[in-house]
Design an enzyme around this catalytic site. Structure first.
Site, PDB file in Angstrom:
ATOM      1  N   ARG A   1      -8.003   8.827  -8.907  1.00  0.00           N
ATOM      2  CA  ARG A   1      -8.616   9.263  -7.313  1.00  0.00           C
ATOM      3  C   ARG A   1      -7.283   9.540  -6.897  1.00  0.00           C
ATOM      4  O   ARG A   1      -6.309   8.690  -6.347  1.00  0.00           O
ATOM      5  CB  ARG A   1      -8.917   7.913  -7.240  1.00  0.00           C
ATOM      6  CG  ARG A   1      -9.520   7.909  -5.870  1.00  0.00           C
ATOM      7  CD  ARG A   1      -8.551   6.928  -5.061  1.00  0.00           C
ATOM      8  NE  ARG A   1      -9.230   7.683  -3.701  1.00  0.00           N
ATOM      9  CZ  ARG A   1      -8.844   7.200  -2.437  1.00  0.00           C
ATOM     10  NH1 ARG A   1      -7.011   6.855  -2.547  1.00  0.00           N
ATOM     11  NH2 ARG A   1      -9.356   7.364  -0.867  1.00  0.00           N
TER      12      ARG A   1
ATOM     13  N   SER B   1       1.203  -1.459  -0.511  1.00  0.00           N
ATOM     14  CA  SER B   1      -0.359  -0.236  -0.065  1.00  0.00           C
ATOM     15  C   SER B   1       0.837   1.073  -0.019  1.00  0.00           C
ATOM     16  O   SER B   1       0.661   2.123   0.379  1.00  0.00           O
ATOM     17  CB  SER B   1      -1.160  -0.398   1.091  1.00  0.00           C
ATOM     18  OG  SER B   1      -0.196  -0.341   3.149  1.00  0.00           O
TER      19      SER B   1
ATOM     20  N   THR C   1      -5.438   7.334   8.129  1.00  0.00           N
ATOM     21  CA  THR C   1      -5.195   5.880   7.366  1.00  0.00           C
ATOM     22  C   THR C   1      -6.028   5.583   7.214  1.00  0.00           C
ATOM     23  O   THR C   1      -7.670   6.434   7.889  1.00  0.00           O
ATOM     24  CB  THR C   1      -4.230   5.608   8.129  1.00  0.00           C
ATOM     25  OG1 THR C   1      -4.039   4.229   6.709  1.00  0.00           O
ATOM     26  CG2 THR C   1      -4.668   4.740   9.311  1.00  0.00           C
ATOM     27  N   GLY C   2      -7.132   5.062   6.431  1.00  0.00           N
ATOM     28  CA  GLY C   2      -8.294   4.403   6.090  1.00  0.00           C
ATOM     29  C   GLY C   2      -8.572   5.098   4.803  1.00  0.00           C
ATOM     30  O   GLY C   2      -7.933   5.332   3.493  1.00  0.00           O
TER      31      GLY C   2
ATOM     32  N   THR D   1       0.045   1.575   4.453  1.00  0.00           N
ATOM     33  CA  THR D   1       0.035   2.979   4.658  1.00  0.00           C
ATOM     34  C   THR D   1       0.556   4.006   5.637  1.00  0.00           C
ATOM     35  O   THR D   1      -0.192   3.722   6.819  1.00  0.00           O
ATOM     36  CB  THR D   1      -0.928   3.678   3.852  1.00  0.00           C
ATOM     37  OG1 THR D   1      -1.132   3.125   2.607  1.00  0.00           O
ATOM     38  CG2 THR D   1      -1.291   4.979   4.004  1.00  0.00           C
TER      39      THR D   1
ATOM     40  N   THR E   1       1.564   6.749   0.624  1.00  0.00           N
ATOM     41  CA  THR E   1       0.660   5.693   0.163  1.00  0.00           C
ATOM     42  C   THR E   1      -0.082   5.625  -1.026  1.00  0.00           C
ATOM     43  O   THR E   1       0.710   6.892  -1.997  1.00  0.00           O
ATOM     44  CB  THR E   1      -1.031   5.874   1.260  1.00  0.00           C
ATOM     45  OG1 THR E   1      -1.311   4.764   0.674  1.00  0.00           O
ATOM     46  CG2 THR E   1      -1.570   7.088   0.163  1.00  0.00           C
TER      47      THR E   1
HETATM   48  N1  ASP Z   1      -6.102   6.565   3.394  1.00  0.00           N
HETATM   49  C1  ASP Z   1      -5.342   6.163   2.348  1.00  0.00           C
HETATM   50  C2  ASP Z   1      -6.238   6.938   1.037  1.00  0.00           C
HETATM   51  O1  ASP Z   1      -7.053   6.723   0.846  1.00  0.00           O
HETATM   52  C3  ASP Z   1      -5.348   5.082   2.258  1.00  0.00           C
HETATM   53  C4  ASP Z   1      -4.884   3.844   3.615  1.00  0.00           C
HETATM   54  O2  ASP Z   1      -4.698   5.158   4.361  1.00  0.00           O
HETATM   55  O3  ASP Z   1      -4.255   3.219   3.786  1.00  0.00           O
HETATM   56  O4  ASP Z   1      -5.606   6.335  -0.073  1.00  0.00           O
END
Ligand code: ASP
Length: 328
Positions: A215, A85, A238-239, A187, A205
């Site tokens: 995106r 990631s 994150t997320g 990430t 990330t």
């Molecule tokens: N926040 C990141 C995103 O939406 C993904 C992640 O944190 O793993 O691109």
């Protein structure tokens, strides 16, 4: 540091065996408050990032600058082909392109960011060059690539065989559905406080796996994926980036700390804000925050169970489970 704090610190952390910290954590619920002013410290999202915090600690423990520490830390997963990631080895978008997002901030409030960057293994270092060598904060896509190449970064193929295979397997159904804690993401969002009380943050990330081409998530957006204010502290997220973008989560955490909240309370407020504003989405989506304040206190919290983080403080590199909002 005042004498009382020094006393508490020596008694709890120095005088007693270092390995007994967890004992004290069990009997003193607010150990973190007693643990104030313990510098330096670095915090990062996700348990697998211990090598990244170790790289940051290497800089911090020698009295180095927080900015150098977070850059060094973020470069570790960027170069790791096993990390699916971030950077090299990151899972591609739905068309098979590895597209990268990163941002960085220093103690002066300077910021640099790149998004939708392809073919460059270390977007965090390109973001730093944007911050230090251009009048801008953010460069995107082709322009970011052009700038990176001008700066001497090498153009590389970042799609590894295993990422390609995962993409081929995904294409069979081509179903896009964010999954909670998918990949146990590596990430990385990182915040460091150095011995001179300078705060810096970094976030890097490859974004959500199999996202639409073009995106961009929260990670390269100053205030969303990461934010620091040297007067207060710093935070990283994150997320599911779409939820963080809609609430400018990291900025919110720092502003809560500015109003006097402990970092733990501040990250809880940001998670609750997301849950309140986007109740229908949080059931199936994970978001986690980490934060540290100017005193070296920290916090971490997520929507769902399963978010962990790494804290390197007092020479100990510890993976910790974050608290979470939703039960079951
Ligand atoms: N926040 C990141 C995103 O939406 C993904 C992640 O944190 O793993 O691109």
């Amino acid at each position: 540091m005042n004498t009382r704090r020094k006393f508490l610190q020596h008694t709890l952390w120095g005088g007693l065996a270092a390995g007994s910290a967890s004992f004290w954590e069990r009997i003193v619920p607010n150990i973190d408050l007693l643990n104030a002013d313990v510098l330096p410290v670095v915090i990062a999202t996700w348990g697998p990032n211990t090598k990244a915090t170790a790289a940051a600690w290497e800089v911090l423990s020698k009295g180095g600058r927080a900015l150098d520490a977070v850059e060094a830390g973020a470069r570790v997963p960027e170069a790791d082909p096993e990390d699916s990631s971030v950077g090299y080895g990151g899972l591609p978008d739905r068309d098979g392109n590895v597209t990268l997002d990163a941002c960085i901030m220093d103690e002066f409030g300077n910021a640099g960011s790149v998004n939708f960057l392809q073919h460059i293994m270390h977007p965090i270092s390109v973001a730093r060059r944007v911050m230090e060598k251009t009048p801008h904060v953010m460069l995107s896509g082709e322009g970011a690539l052009q700038f990176a190449l001008q700066e001497g970064f090498k153009k590389e193929n970042l799609l590894t065989d295993s990422a390609r295979q995962a993409w081929e397997a995904w294409k069979v159904k081509s179903e896009y559905k964010p999954v909670i804690n998918i990949e146990r993401h590596d990430t990385i969002g990182m915040v460091a406080l150095d011995k001179q009380r300078r705060i810096a943050g970094a976030c890097t990330t490859s974004g959500l796996a199999f996202k639409m081409h073009g995106r961009v998530g929260d990670s390269p957006i100053i205030g969303a994926g990461m934010f620091v204010d040297n007067e207060v502290g710093g935070a990283a997220a994150t997320g599911l980036g779409e939820l963080v973008l809609r609430t400018l989560g990291s900025f919110l955490v720092v502003e809560e700390m500015r109003r006097g909240a402990h970092p733990q309370k501040a990250v809880e407020t940001a998670v609750k804000r997301i849950a309140r504003k986007h109740a229908s989405l949080v059931k199936d989506a994970q978001v986690g925050f980490v934060a540290i304040d100017k005193k070296g206190r920290h916090g971490a919290f997520s929507i769902h169970k399963g978010f962990n983080y790494v804290l390197y403080q007092q020479g100990e590199n510890k993976v910790m489970e974050a608290g979470h909002l939703l039960r079951g």
